[in-house]
Scaffold this motif. Structure first.
Motif, PDB file in Angstrom:
ATOM      1  N   GLY A  95      -4.699  48.913  62.565  1.00 57.38           N
ATOM      2  CA  GLY A  95      -4.581  48.475  61.179  1.00 57.38           C
ATOM      3  C   GLY A  95      -5.866  48.196  60.442  1.00 57.38           C
ATOM      4  O   GLY A  95      -5.823  47.777  59.288  1.00 57.38           O
ATOM      5  N   VAL A  96      -7.020  48.435  61.054  1.00 57.46           N
ATOM      6  CA  VAL A  96      -8.278  48.217  60.344  1.00 57.46           C
ATOM      7  C   VAL A  96      -8.446  49.306  59.280  1.00 57.46           C
ATOM      8  O   VAL A  96      -8.096  50.472  59.506  1.00 57.46           O
ATOM      9  N   GLU A  97      -8.935  48.927  58.118  1.00 59.51           N
ATOM     10  CA  GLU A  97      -9.222  49.903  57.062  1.00 59.51           C
ATOM     11  C   GLU A  97     -10.435  50.709  57.513  1.00 59.51           C
ATOM     12  O   GLU A  97     -11.534  50.153  57.680  1.00 59.51           O
ATOM     13  N   GLN A  98     -10.265  52.014  57.713  1.00 60.95           N
ATOM     14  CA  GLN A  98     -11.301  52.827  58.346  1.00 60.95           C
ATOM     15  C   GLN A  98     -12.659  52.711  57.658  1.00 60.95           C
ATOM     16  O   GLN A  98     -13.668  52.497  58.312  1.00 60.95           O
ATOM     17  N   VAL A  99     -12.704  52.852  56.361  1.00 60.08           N
ATOM     18  CA  VAL A  99     -13.984  52.838  55.662  1.00 60.08           C
ATOM     19  C   VAL A  99     -14.676  51.472  55.779  1.00 60.08           C
ATOM     20  O   VAL A  99     -15.901  51.391  55.778  1.00 60.08           O
ATOM     21  N   GLU A 100     -13.892  50.413  55.929  1.00 56.75           N
ATOM     22  CA  GLU A 100     -14.469  49.074  56.075  1.00 56.75           C
ATOM     23  C   GLU A 100     -14.989  48.836  57.488  1.00 56.75           C
ATOM     24  O   GLU A 100     -15.702  47.869  57.726  1.00 56.75           O
ATOM     25  N   GLY A 151      -8.628  45.558  55.817  1.00 58.72           N
ATOM     26  CA  GLY A 151      -7.338  46.190  55.965  1.00 58.72           C
ATOM     27  C   GLY A 151      -6.339  45.048  55.955  1.00 58.72           C
ATOM     28  O   GLY A 151      -6.689  43.917  56.279  1.00 58.72           O
ATOM     29  N   VAL A 152      -5.116  45.292  55.585  1.00 51.85           N
ATOM     30  CA  VAL A 152      -4.135  44.209  55.541  1.00 51.85           C
ATOM     31  C   VAL A 152      -3.645  43.852  56.941  1.00 51.85           C
ATOM     32  O   VAL A 152      -3.625  42.688  57.330  1.00 51.85           O
ATOM     33  N   ALA A 153      -3.258  44.838  57.733  1.00 48.39           N
ATOM     34  CA  ALA A 153      -2.670  44.571  59.046  1.00 48.39           C
ATOM     35  C   ALA A 153      -3.688  44.020  60.040  1.00 48.39           C
ATOM     36  O   ALA A 153      -3.349  43.188  60.877  1.00 48.39           O
ATOM     37  N   ASN A 154      -4.930  44.467  59.964  1.00 51.38           N
ATOM     38  CA  ASN A 154      -5.958  44.062  60.925  1.00 51.38           C
ATOM     39  C   ASN A 154      -6.165  42.545  60.951  1.00 51.38           C
ATOM     40  O   ASN A 154      -5.960  41.915  61.977  1.00 51.38           O
ATOM     41  N   PRO A 155      -6.580  41.918  59.853  1.00 55.68           N
ATOM     42  CA  PRO A 155      -6.797  40.470  59.925  1.00 55.68           C
ATOM     43  C   PRO A 155      -5.502  39.680  60.075  1.00 55.68           C
ATOM     44  O   PRO A 155      -5.512  38.562  60.601  1.00 55.68           O
ATOM     45  N   ASP A 156      -4.397  40.244  59.637  1.00 54.89           N
ATOM     46  CA  ASP A 156      -3.120  39.565  59.826  1.00 54.89           C
ATOM     47  C   ASP A 156      -2.802  39.469  61.320  1.00 54.89           C
ATOM     48  O   ASP A 156      -2.310  38.440  61.794  1.00 54.89           O
ATOM     49  N   HIS A 209      -9.520  41.734  53.273  1.00 51.64           N
ATOM     50  CA  HIS A 209      -8.561  40.752  53.798  1.00 51.64           C
ATOM     51  C   HIS A 209      -9.094  40.010  55.032  1.00 51.64           C
ATOM     52  O   HIS A 209      -8.437  39.099  55.532  1.00 51.64           O
ATOM     53  N   ALA A 210     -10.267  40.370  55.526  1.00 52.48           N
ATOM     54  CA  ALA A 210     -10.815  39.762  56.744  1.00 52.48           C
ATOM     55  C   ALA A 210     -10.907  38.236  56.696  1.00 52.48           C
ATOM     56  O   ALA A 210     -10.766  37.598  57.736  1.00 52.48           O
TER      57      ALA A 210
END
Length: 180
Positions: A11-16, A75-80, A107-108
């Protein structure tokens, strides 16, 4: 200098993940991908699956003491997912306890709220986190990047992928690095 990039398994935002990673690598450093599980991290382009990246270590087997700085991609799912993982939260918090610099985008900061390290800090984030950060005691600003030197640890925050050039520049400056 060893720099940890902490992500959930998915779920990490790739570009981030990739742009700050490349910025760190351009300084001659080797970033390390730390995750909640071994194997690979699945990145996303917003809601669409993107590339997979090999994990260098897990929060269960890796000591935060081995690193000089921490990057938290969004990304939304990653830090959640990270904020409900006690070991990931403790890993992130340890950088603040040790006075090491931390950089978090989008969202981190959700993970940092759970780590109880945002009170009395000036921060930015994806706009939907404003209330969460304010309720946790942070002062939220709508800026491309915010550097807060309150407490023992410097914190660099940014709002979104469009702000990555500002984020990367501030992150490298605060980490004491310049492109090689």
């Amino acid at each position: 200098m060893r720099i940890a990039f902490l992500t959930a398994h998915e779920g990490v935002e790739q570009v981030e993940l990739t742009e700050p990673w490349e910025a760190v690598a351009a300084t001659g450093e080797t970033p390390q991908l730390i995750s909640t599980r071994p194997g690979e991290v699945r990145a996303f382009h917003h809601l669409d699956k993107a590339d997979a990246f090999p994990v260098d270590g897990t929060v269960a087997e890796t000591s935060p003491d081995a690193f000089d700085a921490l990057v938290l991609p969004g990304g939304v799912a990653n830090p959640d997912a990270l904020r409900v993982d006690r070991q990931a939260v403790a890993f992130a918090r340890s950088f603040f306890d040790a006075g090491k610099p931390v950089a978090a985008i989008c969202h981190a900061p959700w993970t940092l709220i759970e780590a109880d390290v945002v009170a009395d800090r000036t921060m930015t984030s994806w706009p939907s986190l404003r209330t969460d950060l304010t309720n946790a005691g942070a002062h939220w600003v709508d800026e491309p990047v915010q550097v807060c030197r309150a407490g023992r640890s410097t914190l660099v925050t940014s709002r979104k992928p469009d702000d990555l050039p500002h984020f990367n520049e501030a992150m490298l400056r605060e980490f004491g690095k310049v492109a090689a």
